[in-house]
Design an enzyme around this catalytic site. Structure first.
Site, PDB file in Angstrom:
ATOM      1  N   LYS A   1      30.386  40.047  41.475  1.00 16.77           N
ATOM      2  CA  LYS A   1      31.733  40.455  41.510  1.00 16.77           C
ATOM      3  C   LYS A   1      32.306  40.659  42.784  1.00 16.77           C
ATOM      4  O   LYS A   1      31.854  41.279  43.515  1.00 16.77           O
ATOM      5  CB  LYS A   1      31.893  41.668  40.689  1.00 16.77           C
ATOM      6  CG  LYS A   1      33.125  42.276  40.515  1.00 16.77           C
ATOM      7  CD  LYS A   1      33.305  43.630  39.631  1.00 16.77           C
ATOM      8  CE  LYS A   1      34.681  44.208  40.058  1.00 16.77           C
ATOM      9  NZ  LYS A   1      34.884  45.207  38.972  1.00 16.77           N
TER      10      LYS A   1
ATOM     11  N   ASP B   1      40.229  46.877  44.195  1.00 17.65           N
ATOM     12  CA  ASP B   1      40.632  46.863  42.559  1.00 17.65           C
ATOM     13  C   ASP B   1      41.445  48.264  42.446  1.00 17.65           C
ATOM     14  O   ASP B   1      41.135  49.344  42.585  1.00 17.65           O
ATOM     15  CB  ASP B   1      39.188  47.395  41.852  1.00 17.65           C
ATOM     16  CG  ASP B   1      39.780  47.322  40.219  1.00 17.65           C
ATOM     17  OD1 ASP B   1      40.572  47.219  40.071  1.00 17.65           O
ATOM     18  OD2 ASP B   1      38.498  47.773  39.510  1.00 17.65           O
TER      19      ASP B   1
ATOM     20  N   LYS C   1      44.926  52.613  38.721  1.00 18.33           N
ATOM     21  CA  LYS C   1      44.154  53.740  38.850  1.00 18.33           C
ATOM     22  C   LYS C   1      44.962  54.889  39.455  1.00 18.33           C
ATOM     23  O   LYS C   1      45.208  55.005  40.508  1.00 18.33           O
ATOM     24  CB  LYS C   1      42.755  53.572  39.722  1.00 18.33           C
ATOM     25  CG  LYS C   1      41.841  52.543  39.130  1.00 18.33           C
ATOM     26  CD  LYS C   1      40.630  52.169  40.022  1.00 18.33           C
ATOM     27  CE  LYS C   1      39.844  51.129  39.429  1.00 18.33           C
ATOM     28  NZ  LYS C   1      39.085  51.634  38.364  1.00 18.33           N
TER      29      LYS C   1
ATOM     30  N   ASP D   1      34.421  47.432  45.488  1.00 16.82           N
ATOM     31  CA  ASP D   1      34.402  46.593  44.340  1.00 16.82           C
ATOM     32  C   ASP D   1      33.969  45.111  44.514  1.00 16.82           C
ATOM     33  O   ASP D   1      33.992  44.330  43.544  1.00 16.82           O
ATOM     34  CB  ASP D   1      35.688  46.732  43.459  1.00 16.82           C
ATOM     35  CG  ASP D   1      35.555  46.692  42.043  1.00 16.82           C
ATOM     36  OD1 ASP D   1      34.365  46.942  41.540  1.00 16.82           O
ATOM     37  OD2 ASP D   1      36.509  46.354  41.371  1.00 16.82           O
TER      38      ASP D   1
ATOM     39  N   ASP E   1      42.473  46.913  34.471  1.00 18.25           N
ATOM     40  CA  ASP E   1      41.724  47.420  35.110  1.00 18.25           C
ATOM     41  C   ASP E   1      39.977  46.961  34.611  1.00 18.25           C
ATOM     42  O   ASP E   1      39.418  47.372  35.565  1.00 18.25           O
ATOM     43  CB  ASP E   1      41.782  48.859  35.204  1.00 18.25           C
ATOM     44  CG  ASP E   1      41.130  49.811  36.123  1.00 18.25           C
ATOM     45  OD1 ASP E   1      40.542  48.916  37.017  1.00 18.25           O
ATOM     46  OD2 ASP E   1      40.763  50.959  36.196  1.00 18.25           O
TER      47      ASP E   1
ATOM     48  N   GLU F   1      39.049  44.234  34.937  1.00 20.20           N
ATOM     49  CA  GLU F   1      39.183  42.947  35.826  1.00 20.20           C
ATOM     50  C   GLU F   1      38.043  42.169  36.229  1.00 20.20           C
ATOM     51  O   GLU F   1      37.734  40.986  36.260  1.00 20.20           O
ATOM     52  CB  GLU F   1      40.223  43.098  36.854  1.00 20.20           C
ATOM     53  CG  GLU F   1      39.516  43.267  38.175  1.00 20.20           C
ATOM     54  CD  GLU F   1      38.784  44.721  38.297  1.00 20.20           C
ATOM     55  OE1 GLU F   1      39.140  45.717  37.321  1.00 20.20           O
ATOM     56  OE2 GLU F   1      37.690  44.965  39.064  1.00 20.20           O
TER      57      GLU F   1
ATOM     58  N   ARG G   1      35.080  41.735  34.667  1.00 19.85           N
ATOM     59  CA  ARG G   1      34.551  40.925  33.806  1.00 19.85           C
ATOM     60  C   ARG G   1      35.515  39.314  33.683  1.00 19.85           C
ATOM     61  O   ARG G   1      34.797  38.660  33.200  1.00 19.85           O
ATOM     62  CB  ARG G   1      34.638  41.558  32.532  1.00 19.85           C
ATOM     63  CG  ARG G   1      35.773  42.103  31.835  1.00 19.85           C
ATOM     64  CD  ARG G   1      35.704  43.195  30.878  1.00 19.85           C
ATOM     65  NE  ARG G   1      35.401  44.495  31.210  1.00 19.85           N
ATOM     66  CZ  ARG G   1      34.957  45.620  30.609  1.00 19.85           C
ATOM     67  NH1 ARG G   1      34.988  45.507  29.287  1.00 19.85           N
ATOM     68  NH2 ARG G   1      34.756  46.666  31.087  1.00 19.85           N
TER      69      ARG G   1
END
Ligand code: BES
Ligand code: MG
Ligand code: ZN
Length: 489
Positions: A258, A263, A270, A283, A342, A344, A346
């Site tokens: 990933k 993020d 967030k 991230d 959020d 994201e 995946r």
């Protein structure tokens, strides 16, 4: 710093600091140790008695050796119980002494051999030293004064292990690259600079590389990845590095990480002090470990073909951002209702996994800072592992065990897929809070058809809040060493 090995004995060695390893409750000063004690005017026995040193794992005591010109500092380190002795005991003991010896110019280490195996012993000690001493001063205007001075480390009684030391140094170069990528903030490490790093690794170590931009990803139908990328000022960068061995490959594998250089959560922003938004430069920890593994494997040259993949972008907000509720179509044709922007990672991984499977590899391992839920389940030190094939899961467990990196297998509980069903599309991207790391894994599974697959949720262990084991506070480079062991196994 140079690490070398020799067949010298500690009784004959002269230099700055001498480190000796002891098993728990085996600290009697007899034989050679008695001779050393005599040479050091009783310092060894005094140190053991006064500090009540027992050899317990991860304990150490240190003393200046007065008057002695041959050895100036004596370090004793505990290796723990002899029946619990593993390669990792040596790695941790080396990591314990490295900072203590750091102000010395030369250090000699005398540890017992693990399973009479000089190669494994030298490798583990080398890793412990390099990883514990690595500090990241890239963003300080001046390097701090207390920077390490250690110039030479000599591994006593391990003569002839030069190749093992060199191998460990190569692995550490990959771990350190991953750490530095994770630690770099999002204004420095952008999708563009991350792709440049991949190009640099390829140039330096002779890997094939392709970086797909917006248009190429569009042509491949990567609607899930591109949905996430919509609000970023930077173009998406889909990185694909390839290591091909000289001869016919024994196996063909893919590692997929990933790669969110930041993020924010997207429109499901967030918010609030507990949201952790300020930490979300990490991230791309999966992508960083993927590039770190590529750097190490390119130098180690195993007889295995490996594809290293990361779909790199940021998850941002703007007038052009993906809306909560949008429906995206991934490159395998499946449609996704984005009920939470959020979730994201995946979405980006969905297209990366489809891409990996099309390469016709024998196994795919993905690694992702995917869910806070996995941190709640397993804490900061342990990664979650999900797998569609038990034998592949076993391979990863063995590789992690050897590396001293912790994994715990979690269930792919199909019943929980219920929560991911959408009325309007093939699936949603988010279920309920309960079992959040499992539903995330089930989501990824939708993008794999029949290639054996392992998913690692590394949201906890990519980052360490404080120094522990071979890690200093900050980015850990998890799980580069596990990946390298796996490819080489
Ligand atoms: N990058 C985060 C996961 C994460 C959390 C990594 C904490 C490292 C530390 C991921 O993209 C995310 O935001 N996940 C959400 C999923 C939820 C919306 C279903 C989460 O875990 O809260
Ligand atoms: Mg997120
Ligand atoms: Zn994320």
């Amino acid at each position: 710093m140079e690490i070398r090995s020799s067949d010298s004995l500690y009784l004959d060695w002269t230099g700055n600091a001498l480190a000796l390893g002891f098993f728990q409750d085996e600290v009697a000063v007899t034989g050679d140790l008695a001779q050393l004690d005599e040479k050091l005017a009783g310092t060894l026995q005094e140190l053991i008695s006064e500090e009540e040193f027992t050899g317990k794992a991860n304990t150490s005591v240190v003393s200046r050796v007065g008057g002695n010109k041959q050895i100036r500092k004596l370090i004793l380190v505990g290796l723990g119980k002899i029946e619990e002795f593993t390669e990792n005991s040596l790695r941790l003991a080396a990591a314990t002494i490295a900072p203590i010896a750091g102000s010395s110019t030369s250090l000699a280490i005398n540890f017992p051999l693990f399973q009479d195996n000089p190669t494994a012993t030298a490798g583990a000690i080398t890793e412990g030293i390099f990883l514990a001493l690595h500090e990241d001063n890239r963003f300080k205007s001046e390097a701090p004064e207390n920077g390490t001075k250690l110039a030479i480390v000599e591994l006593l009684g391990l003569g002839g292990t030069e190749a093992a030391i060199a191998r460990a140094e190569k692995i550490c170069s990959g771990v350190i690259l991953a750490r530095e990528l994770v630690a770099a903030p999002a204004n420095i490490l952008t999708p563009i600079t991350m792709a440049q790093t991949a190009q640099e690794i390829a140039n330096l170590h002779n890997l094939d590389v392709e970086v797909l931009g917006q248009e190429e990803c569009e042509k491949l139908g990567m609607g899930a990845f591109l949905g996430v990328a919509k609000a970023s000022e930077f173009p998406p960068q889909f990185i694909h590095l390839i290591y091909k061995p000289p001869g016919k490959p024994r196996r063909k594998l893919a590692i997929v990480g990933k790669g969110l250089t930041f993020d924010s959560g997207g429109l499901n922003l967030k918010v609030g002090s507990g949201s952790g938004i300020e930490k979300m430069k990490m991230d791309m920890g999966g992508g960083a470990a993927t590039l770190g593994a590529a750097k190490a494997i390119a130098q180690l040259q195993p007889d295995v073909e490996v594809h290293f993949i990361s779909a790199v972008t940021e998850n941002m907000i703007s007038g052009g951002a993906m809306h909560p509720g949008d429906i995206l179509t991934a490159s395998n044709g499946k449609t996704i209702e984005v009920n939470n922007t959020d979730a994201e990672g995946r979405l980006t991984l969905a297209d990366a996994l489809v891409f990996a499977e099309k390469l016709g590899v024998e196994a795919i391992v993905d690694l992702a800072t995917l869910t806070g839920a996995c941190v709640i389940a397993l804490g900061d030190d342990i990664a979650g592992m999900w797998s569609t094939q038990e034998s592949l899961a076993k391979e990863l467990k063995a590789a992690a065990e050897l590396a001293g990196e912790k994994l715990w297998q979690m269930p792919l509980e199909e019943k929980y897929w219920e929560k991911m069903k959408s009325k309007i599309a093939d699936m949603k991207n988010t279920g309920s809070r309960a079992g959040g790391s499992i539903t995330a894994a089930l989501f990824l599974k939708q993008f794999i058809t029949d290639t054996p697959w392992v998913h690692l949720d590394i949201a906890g262990p990519v980052w360490a809040d404080k120094k522990s084991g071979v890690n200093n506070a900050g980015a850990t480079g998890f799980p580069v060493r596990t990946l390298v062991n796996w490819v080489l196994s």
